[in-house]
Every structure is written in structure tokens, then in C-alpha cells.
Design an enzyme around this catalytic site. Structure first.
Site, PDB file in Angstrom:
ATOM      1  N   HIS A   1       0.665  -1.165  -0.111  1.00 27.33           N
ATOM      2  CA  HIS A   1       0.015  -0.068  -0.057  1.00 27.33           C
ATOM      3  C   HIS A   1       0.807   1.245   0.012  1.00 27.33           C
ATOM      4  O   HIS A   1       0.472   2.159   0.294  1.00 27.33           O
ATOM      5  CB  HIS A   1      -0.983   0.046   1.144  1.00 27.33           C
TER       6      HIS A   1
ATOM      7  N   GLY B   1      -1.317  -9.550  12.675  1.00 30.56           N
ATOM      8  CA  GLY B   1      -2.110  -8.339  12.784  1.00 30.56           C
ATOM      9  C   GLY B   1      -2.750  -7.803  11.559  1.00 30.56           C
ATOM     10  O   GLY B   1      -2.920  -6.454  11.373  1.00 30.56           O
ATOM     11  N   SER B   2      -3.488  -8.632  10.840  1.00 31.32           N
ATOM     12  CA  SER B   2      -4.485  -8.240   9.805  1.00 31.32           C
ATOM     13  C   SER B   2      -5.623  -8.962   9.863  1.00 31.32           C
ATOM     14  O   SER B   2      -5.693 -10.131   9.965  1.00 31.32           O
ATOM     15  CB  SER B   2      -3.681  -8.312   8.302  1.00 31.32           C
ATOM     16  N   SER B   3      -6.827  -8.299   9.771  1.00 31.53           N
ATOM     17  CA  SER B   3      -8.018  -9.021   9.565  1.00 31.53           C
ATOM     18  C   SER B   3      -8.311  -9.296   8.102  1.00 31.53           C
ATOM     19  O   SER B   3      -9.500  -9.783   7.980  1.00 31.53           O
ATOM     20  CB  SER B   3      -9.223  -7.988  10.172  1.00 31.53           C
TER      21      SER B   3
ATOM     22  N   CYS C   1       8.385  20.084 -11.632  1.00 35.25           N
ATOM     23  CA  CYS C   1       7.522  20.323 -12.998  1.00 35.25           C
ATOM     24  C   CYS C   1       6.410  21.102 -12.640  1.00 35.25           C
ATOM     25  O   CYS C   1       5.563  21.474 -13.438  1.00 35.25           O
ATOM     26  CB  CYS C   1       7.097  18.845 -13.566  1.00 35.25           C
TER      27      CYS C   1
END
Ligand SMILES: [Zn+2]
Length: 301
Positions: A127, A225-227, A188
């Protein structure tokens, strides 16, 4: 985005024994999410009991200068929290397991840069990372700490009393957001965006391919640590299952792939990873959760 109900399962020492048995002697790919960084003081907006605000889409960001200004104001305040955060013993355990040749790579949904700061080497930030900003026109990448200094110089008033308001959900917002000056690309003149994947954007194909190859090269997948609310995470679990690699999930609360896991530990990531690292043969030279000063190569914001 729904809030995950609390799980009534609680992990036991026997569950950890099973995990050690499953992972011993294997080369492990790791997929990490926000739960890993809560012990570093970074809130997990998808965790149990958290209210999730509707995130800004990339289309809104790109097409509306006022929304862009609001986004950058909030992101700048959030950056200060990110920059002050340090890796915890969970991050350090993974870095140590990589040095021992046990962990072969980390795929992370986190944008806090803490894996790299803790010394992990093969890291795919699917991400993106708050540590960088990118120009939407010419693609020039900027260091976020340099850009933060520019933003502070352009907006000296934000540190005056009353300029920042604490929201009921714990977020902070700049009160007088129309005053907030956002610099353009110094190369730019194009629009700058934090180098993170927005809601409604896809994970870049090349990053996903790299993630799949980390999973394919390993013998097991450890999710911490991720659902698994995002599809890319579920797809990586599917890749591991298809290859008959055991999947171990360590997360507080249920995940979308609990049924595909060989073992699910409903436990905190820091203590579990430290225990796991020592049982698998790596020593974590930690100084206590979130209080370390980092390892060589740490990027200090
Ligand atoms: Zn540019």
C-alpha cells in the site's frame, strides 16, 4: 467497512506449540497489517471497535483542489505521529528471523515504514509508504521528511493554539483548512501525492507480483495483525493454500481467512512474535515494546 466482532476464542500455550511445530524448519513468508504497529502507537483503524470514516478516493484527491488541501492538512498532522513512531519487538522479531534465514520476506499493508526501520530487508509495501511523496505528473519521488519541513515553513500558523482540533474518534484536524498551503512538485509544478495506495486504487501490479513470488518461494505463510479486509491479502492467502503451504494467522479478532488457516492464534502480535522467534531459534535483542532506538539503517523522520 464493517467493524470486526470480538472473537470468543482465546489462544493457549498449546496453540503456540502447534504453530512452532508447523513452522519449524520452514522458510516463512510474512504478511503484516495494522495490528502489528499498534504497539508502536499507530492506531489500527480496522481493529475491533474502531469507527471507520469514509476514506477519500483517489478520484476525489486528483480532481478537487479543496479536497486535496484537506487531505494534505490531515496527512501532514498524521505524518508527525508516523515520524515519531519506532518499531516494536514484533517488528524486531521479524527482522531477526530474516537475518537467521527463517523469514524470507515481508509483505506489508502498513504504510508506516517500520519494517524497514527495524532492519527487515526484503519488504514489499503493497500500500506504499508515508515516508515518500510522488508527483502525479513527472513521477519524481520526494522524501517525506523534507516535504514535511517545507509544509511546516509554508504553514507556520498550524502550531498556534486553536489551529488543530481533536475529533471525537481521536483523529486531529486542522481547523482553518482553507489556509493550508500545499506545495507543488519542485521539478514540474505537478500535483504531489503521498506515495500510498488510496481507497479505490489497486495495488500496483509489480508489487503484487513481487508479493506472490515471496509467498511462492517460501514453505509457509504467517499472517500477523491483519483482519484481511483487503482483497490483496485474501488473494495472497489463496496463493499459499493452493501451494499447500500451511497458513498461520496471528490476529486479535476474526479475519476473512480464518477457515483457511492451519492455526489461528487470537493473540497480540508483539508477544507472539517474540515467543515464536525464540522458539524458532532467533534471539530478539529488544529493549521493550516500542522503546527501542532502532537498528542500523533506521530512517529517522
Ligand atoms: Zn513533477
Amino acid at each position: 467497512m464493517e467493524t470486526m466482532p470480538p472473537s470468543d476464542e482465546h489462544s493457549t500455550a498449546a496453540d503456540l506449540d502447534r504453530v512452532v511445530e508447523l513452522l519449524a524448519g520452514k522458510r516463512i513468508a510474512v504478511l503484516s497489517g495494522a495490528g502489528l504497529s499498534t504497539d508502536s502507537g499507530i492506531p489500527d483503524y480496522r481493529g475491533e471497535g474502531r469507527v471507520v470514516r469514509k476514506p477519500m478516493t483517489f478520484q476525489e484527491f486528483r480532481s478537487d483542489p479543496a479536497k486535496r488541501q484537506r487531505y494534505w492538512a490531515g496527512s501532514h498532522l498524521g505524518w508527525r505521529t508516523f515520524a515519531a513512531a519506532v518499531p516494536n519487538d514484533g517488528h524486531r522479531a521479524l527482522a531477526e528471523l530474516e537475518r537467521e534465514g527463517i523469514v524470507t520476506g515481508v509483505i506489508t499493508q502498513n504504510v508506516d515504514g517500520l519494517h524497514l526501520r527495524s532492519g527487515s530487508r526484503r519488504v514489499v509495501e503493497i500500500h506504499g509508504s508515508m515516508d515518500r511523496a510522488v508527483c502525479l505528473t513527472c513521477g519524481q519521488v520526494f522524501s517525506r521528511s523534507d516535504l514535511a519541513a517545507t509544509l511546516d515553513r509554508a504553514n507556520p500558523w498550524i502550531d498556534e493554539p486553536g489551529s488543530v482540533q481533536l475529533q471525537p474518534d481521536g483523529d486531529v484536524e486542522i481547523t482553518d483548512v482553507e489556509r493550508f498551503v500545499v506545495p507543488d512538485c519542485s521539478v514540474c509544478g505537478g500535483v504531489l501525492k503521498p506515495d500510498v495506495v488510496f481507497f479505490g486504487e489497486f495495488v500496483p501490479a509489480e508489487k503484487f507480483r513481487e508479493s506472490v513470488s515471496i509467498v511462492a518461494d517460501a514453505d509457509a505463510l504467517l499472517v500477523v495483525g491483519s483482519s484481511l479486509t483487503v482483497n490483496s491479502g485474501v488473494r495472497l492467502v489463496d496463493h499459499a493454500v493452493r501451494r499447500k503451504h500451511p497458513v498461520v494467522i496471528v490476529n486479535r479478532g476474526t479475519t476473512r481467512s480464518d477457515r483457511r488457516a492451519a492455526v489461528k492464534l487470537d493473540a497480540g502480535t508483539t508477544e507472539t512474535l517474540v515467543a515464536l522467534a525464540s522458539r524458532l531459534g532467533a534471539v530478539v535483542a529488544g529493549t521493550g515494546t516500542g522503546t527501542g532506538t532502532g537498528e542500523p539503517g533506521m530512517i529517522v523522520g
